[in-house]
Design a protein around this motif. Structure first.
Motif, PDB file in Angstrom:
ATOM      1  N   PRO A  54      34.297  38.810  32.593  1.00  0.00           N
ATOM      2  CA  PRO A  54      34.156  40.024  31.853  1.00  0.00           C
ATOM      3  C   PRO A  54      32.814  39.446  31.089  1.00  0.00           C
ATOM      4  O   PRO A  54      32.305  38.540  30.604  1.00  0.00           O
ATOM      5  CB  PRO A  54      35.328  39.306  30.905  1.00  0.00           C
ATOM      6  N   THR A  55      32.794  39.811  30.194  1.00  0.00           N
ATOM      7  CA  THR A  55      30.769  40.179  29.773  1.00  0.00           C
ATOM      8  C   THR A  55      31.608  39.322  28.376  1.00  0.00           C
ATOM      9  O   THR A  55      30.462  38.360  28.157  1.00  0.00           O
ATOM     10  CB  THR A  55      30.922  41.398  28.689  1.00  0.00           C
ATOM     11  N   PHE A  56      32.764  38.899  27.190  1.00  0.00           N
ATOM     12  CA  PHE A  56      32.479  38.720  26.478  1.00  0.00           C
ATOM     13  C   PHE A  56      34.297  36.983  27.309  1.00  0.00           C
ATOM     14  O   PHE A  56      34.620  37.820  27.515  1.00  0.00           O
ATOM     15  CB  PHE A  56      33.224  38.687  25.003  1.00  0.00           C
ATOM     16  N   GLY A  57      33.725  36.036  26.166  1.00  0.00           N
ATOM     17  CA  GLY A  57      34.748  34.821  26.863  1.00  0.00           C
ATOM     18  C   GLY A  57      35.071  34.587  28.115  1.00  0.00           C
ATOM     19  O   GLY A  57      36.045  34.615  28.733  1.00  0.00           O
ATOM     20  N   ARG A  58      33.515  34.463  28.386  1.00  0.00           N
ATOM     21  CA  ARG A  58      32.775  34.031  30.004  1.00  0.00           C
ATOM     22  C   ARG A  58      33.324  32.538  30.310  1.00  0.00           C
ATOM     23  O   ARG A  58      34.369  32.935  31.645  1.00  0.00           O
ATOM     24  CB  ARG A  58      31.469  34.377  30.423  1.00  0.00           C
ATOM     25  N   GLU A  59      33.488  32.006  29.276  1.00  0.00           N
ATOM     26  CA  GLU A  59      33.847  30.413  29.655  1.00  0.00           C
ATOM     27  C   GLU A  59      35.112  29.997  29.907  1.00  0.00           C
ATOM     28  O   GLU A  59      36.112  29.667  30.455  1.00  0.00           O
ATOM     29  CB  GLU A  59      33.200  29.461  28.669  1.00  0.00           C
ATOM     30  N   LYS A  60      35.979  30.623  28.952  1.00  0.00           N
ATOM     31  CA  LYS A  60      37.116  30.367  29.050  1.00  0.00           C
ATOM     32  C   LYS A  60      37.966  31.409  30.037  1.00  0.00           C
ATOM     33  O   LYS A  60      39.244  30.751  31.059  1.00  0.00           O
ATOM     34  CB  LYS A  60      37.917  31.447  27.982  1.00  0.00           C
ATOM     35  N   LYS A  61      38.001  32.229  30.754  1.00  0.00           N
ATOM     36  CA  LYS A  61      37.950  33.238  31.430  1.00  0.00           C
ATOM     37  C   LYS A  61      37.105  32.148  32.995  1.00  0.00           C
ATOM     38  O   LYS A  61      38.118  32.188  34.070  1.00  0.00           O
ATOM     39  CB  LYS A  61      37.358  34.004  32.499  1.00  0.00           C
ATOM     40  N   GLN A  62      36.769  31.721  33.073  1.00  0.00           N
ATOM     41  CA  GLN A  62      35.942  31.455  34.003  1.00  0.00           C
ATOM     42  C   GLN A  62      36.817  29.261  34.696  1.00  0.00           C
ATOM     43  O   GLN A  62      36.703  29.369  35.652  1.00  0.00           O
ATOM     44  CB  GLN A  62      34.755  30.138  33.635  1.00  0.00           C
ATOM     45  N   GLN A  63      37.394  28.904  33.377  1.00  0.00           N
ATOM     46  CA  GLN A  63      37.704  27.763  33.224  1.00  0.00           C
ATOM     47  C   GLN A  63      39.557  27.786  34.301  1.00  0.00           C
ATOM     48  O   GLN A  63      39.736  27.240  34.177  1.00  0.00           O
ATOM     49  CB  GLN A  63      38.373  26.929  32.034  1.00  0.00           C
ATOM     50  N   GLN A  64      39.605  29.343  33.339  1.00  0.00           N
ATOM     51  CA  GLN A  64      41.417  29.398  34.071  1.00  0.00           C
ATOM     52  C   GLN A  64      40.882  30.813  35.282  1.00  0.00           C
ATOM     53  O   GLN A  64      42.164  29.651  35.838  1.00  0.00           O
ATOM     54  CB  GLN A  64      41.411  31.176  33.261  1.00  0.00           C
ATOM     55  N   LEU A  65      39.893  30.285  36.289  1.00  0.00           N
ATOM     56  CA  LEU A  65      40.197  30.571  37.452  1.00  0.00           C
ATOM     57  C   LEU A  65      39.441  29.604  37.828  1.00  0.00           C
ATOM     58  O   LEU A  65      39.799  29.548  39.009  1.00  0.00           O
ATOM     59  CB  LEU A  65      38.524  32.383  37.957  1.00  0.00           C
ATOM     60  N   CYS A  66      38.968  28.880  37.422  1.00  0.00           N
ATOM     61  CA  CYS A  66      38.815  27.713  38.788  1.00  0.00           C
ATOM     62  C   CYS A  66      40.533  27.013  39.062  1.00  0.00           C
ATOM     63  O   CYS A  66      40.643  26.000  39.256  1.00  0.00           O
ATOM     64  CB  CYS A  66      38.105  26.255  37.495  1.00  0.00           C
ATOM     65  N   GLU A  67      40.940  26.589  37.682  1.00  0.00           N
ATOM     66  CA  GLU A  67      42.101  25.824  36.924  1.00  0.00           C
ATOM     67  C   GLU A  67      43.504  27.081  38.556  1.00  0.00           C
ATOM     68  O   GLU A  67      44.325  25.941  38.986  1.00  0.00           O
ATOM     69  CB  GLU A  67      43.121  26.192  35.945  1.00  0.00           C
ATOM     70  N   ASN A  68      43.421  27.994  38.628  1.00  0.00           N
ATOM     71  CA  ASN A  68      44.035  28.753  39.094  1.00  0.00           C
ATOM     72  C   ASN A  68      42.917  28.834  40.361  1.00  0.00           C
ATOM     73  O   ASN A  68      43.012  30.043  41.012  1.00  0.00           O
ATOM     74  CB  ASN A  68      44.653  29.746  38.610  1.00  0.00           C
ATOM     75  N   ILE A  69      42.498  28.010  41.177  1.00  0.00           N
ATOM     76  CA  ILE A  69      42.099  28.065  42.453  1.00  0.00           C
ATOM     77  C   ILE A  69      42.847  28.762  43.706  1.00  0.00           C
ATOM     78  O   ILE A  69      42.733  29.633  44.837  1.00  0.00           O
ATOM     79  CB  ILE A  69      40.439  27.816  43.030  1.00  0.00           C
ATOM     80  N   ARG A  70      43.729  28.251  43.691  1.00  0.00           N
ATOM     81  CA  ARG A  70      44.865  28.111  45.095  1.00  0.00           C
ATOM     82  C   ARG A  70      45.244  29.925  44.628  1.00  0.00           C
ATOM     83  O   ARG A  70      44.863  30.656  46.149  1.00  0.00           O
ATOM     84  CB  ARG A  70      45.657  27.115  44.702  1.00  0.00           C
ATOM     85  N   ASP A  71      46.100  30.517  43.438  1.00  0.00           N
ATOM     86  CA  ASP A  71      45.918  32.027  43.541  1.00  0.00           C
ATOM     87  C   ASP A  71      45.064  32.578  44.048  1.00  0.00           C
ATOM     88  O   ASP A  71      45.037  33.463  44.898  1.00  0.00           O
ATOM     89  CB  ASP A  71      46.035  31.539  42.004  1.00  0.00           C
TER      90      ASP A  71
END
Length: 488
Positions: free
Chosen positions: A291-308
């Protein structure tokens, strides 16, 4: 093809940073590598000297840990040693990766060149003996990680055991687990067997196989060469003929490595191309999630759930999940990168990836190994040739193992249907979709039943698919077709 098409894509889409370093010319030209692993004083270095029939520069043999380095024993007219730091910079050698393993490893890595006949076609990788406890952890590099890289790039892995040292320590288990995905390359050597009586040898062999069966992840029997691989006379000669026979089979298997090596390299290149394709589509998927805002949080979430993430892309794009890289390593590497460097996906890149997988790689196979595409096809066209003499690309040892299984499944030799073979094929670890495709390919008679040769072919393709080498949905290559079927 790789340097003109795949390499630019790897560099543009950060493949070399996120998954594995780019290949060099030396990786393609390298001779087959044989990796030797084992505890200290099991006879690894003596084993190399026995096969090369000479001492090589830097050799040290003794009852205590003597080899404290990873040593690549290679052919050279002039005997010399090249240290690890220099090797990692030599683009003509397959060791440019070494710099990624750290300076601690480079100081304990070298190549030893010597003029030995067997080294004209093979390279041996001698390794430090696996130590127990704190001594292993005090090394200046990650031993299992280094063993893993060599295993991934070797054509054969030989685990050497001493009949008097069958203790499999936690450190040995850790190294063997690092070989995950390479179990099909593993061979065992039960060394110093001449010091045992026949009864003792039987007990030692049984104990070794029982212990390793709990560690090595393969449903197949691993080939064990039993003997005493050094220049000294046998201490106990009651099994001398057997030891000589084992030695001959080992030498023959080593001599067969060069002709199989090209197939392995092509297979690895196909796997790499599939990883590259899934990686590029993964980056595009991730870019669209930020997203435009909250990029770092979303990036961390995606990396932690990369299998999904992989599973979702697999469903959307219809990619087999085996075409994706290791989730844990990928997610960690992804988190450390600047996502602003991720380039967008365009239609030309999609076309280029399809060209690589459907046109360039098949053409590459026929170009680098024309005998696989032409010579035997010419022989197949001749109805008076002896079809049994045509080479079948499935290794003889694998065929023998499968024939034993077939004899148990079908004592009368009758063809068997899917219901009777389903469980055995699923044991290979291939997915249901992969097995469905494989059955379609190997059911040449379209009867819903397989005979012995077609069963061997099905198990071979299933095992390869489980390792990421999924066959194309099209006619089988000529040399995968059983010789008994080529004239039908």
């Amino acid at each position: 093809m790789y340097f003109e098409k795949m390499l630019p894509l790897e560099q543009k889409y950060l493949y070399d940073e996120l998954i594995t370093p780019s290949l060099r010319r030396g990786d393609f030209d390298a001779k087959p590598m044989v990796l030797l692993l084992g505890q200290f004083s099991t006879g690894k270095t003596s084993f190399v000297r026995y096969l090369t029939k000479k001492n090589y520069p830097g050799i040290r043999i003794g009852p205590e840990p003597t080899t404290d380095k990873f040593i690549a024993i290679m052919y050279g007219e002039d005997e010399r040693i090249i240290p690890g730091n220099a090797l990692s910079l030599d683009l003509d050698k397959p060791f440019t990766f070494a710099s990624n393993l750290g300076n601690g490893f480079l100081t304990k890595f070298e190549a030893s060149f010597t003029p030995s006949e067997i080294l004209k076609t093979l390279t041996f990788i001698d390794t430090p003996g696996i130590l127990s406890g704190e001594k292993q952890r005090l090394r200046e590099y990650d031993f299992p990680e280094c063993a893993k890289w060599f295993a991934n790039n070797s054509d054969m892995i030989i685990l050497i055991f001493d009949g008097f040292k069958l203790d499999i320590s936690d450190e040995v288990k850790e190294v063997i687990k690092a070989l995950h995905g390479n179990s099909h390359k593993i061979k065992l050597v039960l060394n110093k067997a001449d010091q045992l009586t026949s009864q003792q040898l039987l007990k030692v062999y049984g104990s070794l196989m029982w212990s390793l069966g709990k560690i090595i992840d393969t449903p197949e029997n691993i080939r064990v060469y039993i003997g005493s691989f050094w220049e000294q006379p046998y201490k106990n000669s009651e099994n001398e003929k057997f030891f000589i026979s084992e030695e001959r089979e080992l030498i023959e298997d080593l001599h067969n490595l060069p002709k199989n090596s090209i197939l392995r390299k092509i297979s690895e290149l196909v796997k790499r191309a599939k990883f590259l394709k899934s990686h590029i589509f993964t980056l595009e998927f991730l870019r669209n999630q930020i997203p435009t805002f909250g990029r770092e949080k979303k990036q961390q979430q995606l990396c932690e759930n990369i299998r999904d993430v992989f599973e979702e892309i697999s469903k959307i794009r219809k990619f087999p999940i085996t075409d994706f890289p290791s989730p844990s390593c990928y997610g960690k590497s992804l988190w450390e990168k600047d996502w602003n460097r991720m380039p967008p996906l365009n239609e030309r890149v999609v076309q280029l990836l399809d060209e690589i997988l459907t046109r360039d790689l098949p053409n590459f196979m026929s170009m680098v190994s024309p005998e696989l595409m032409d010579v035997n096809l010419n022989e197949i066209d001749n109805p008076f040739d002896e079809t049994d003499n045509l080479e079948w690309t499935i290794p003889q040892e694998f065929r023998d193992q499968m024939r034993r299984i077939w004899n148990d499944l079908s004592p009368n030799g009758e063809p068997l249907g899917g219901g009777q073979l389903k469980n055995k094929m699923m044991e290979t670890g291939a997915t249901r979709d992969q097995l469905k495709l494989i059955w379609k390919l190997v059911d040449l008679d379209k009867t819903g039943k397989l005979d012995e040769d077609l069963f061997i072919l099905a198990m071979y393709l299933s095992k390869e698919a489980a390792m990421g080498n999924v066959p194309n949905d099209g006619p089988l290559p000529a040399l995968l077709i059983p010789p008994s079927r080529r004239l039908q």
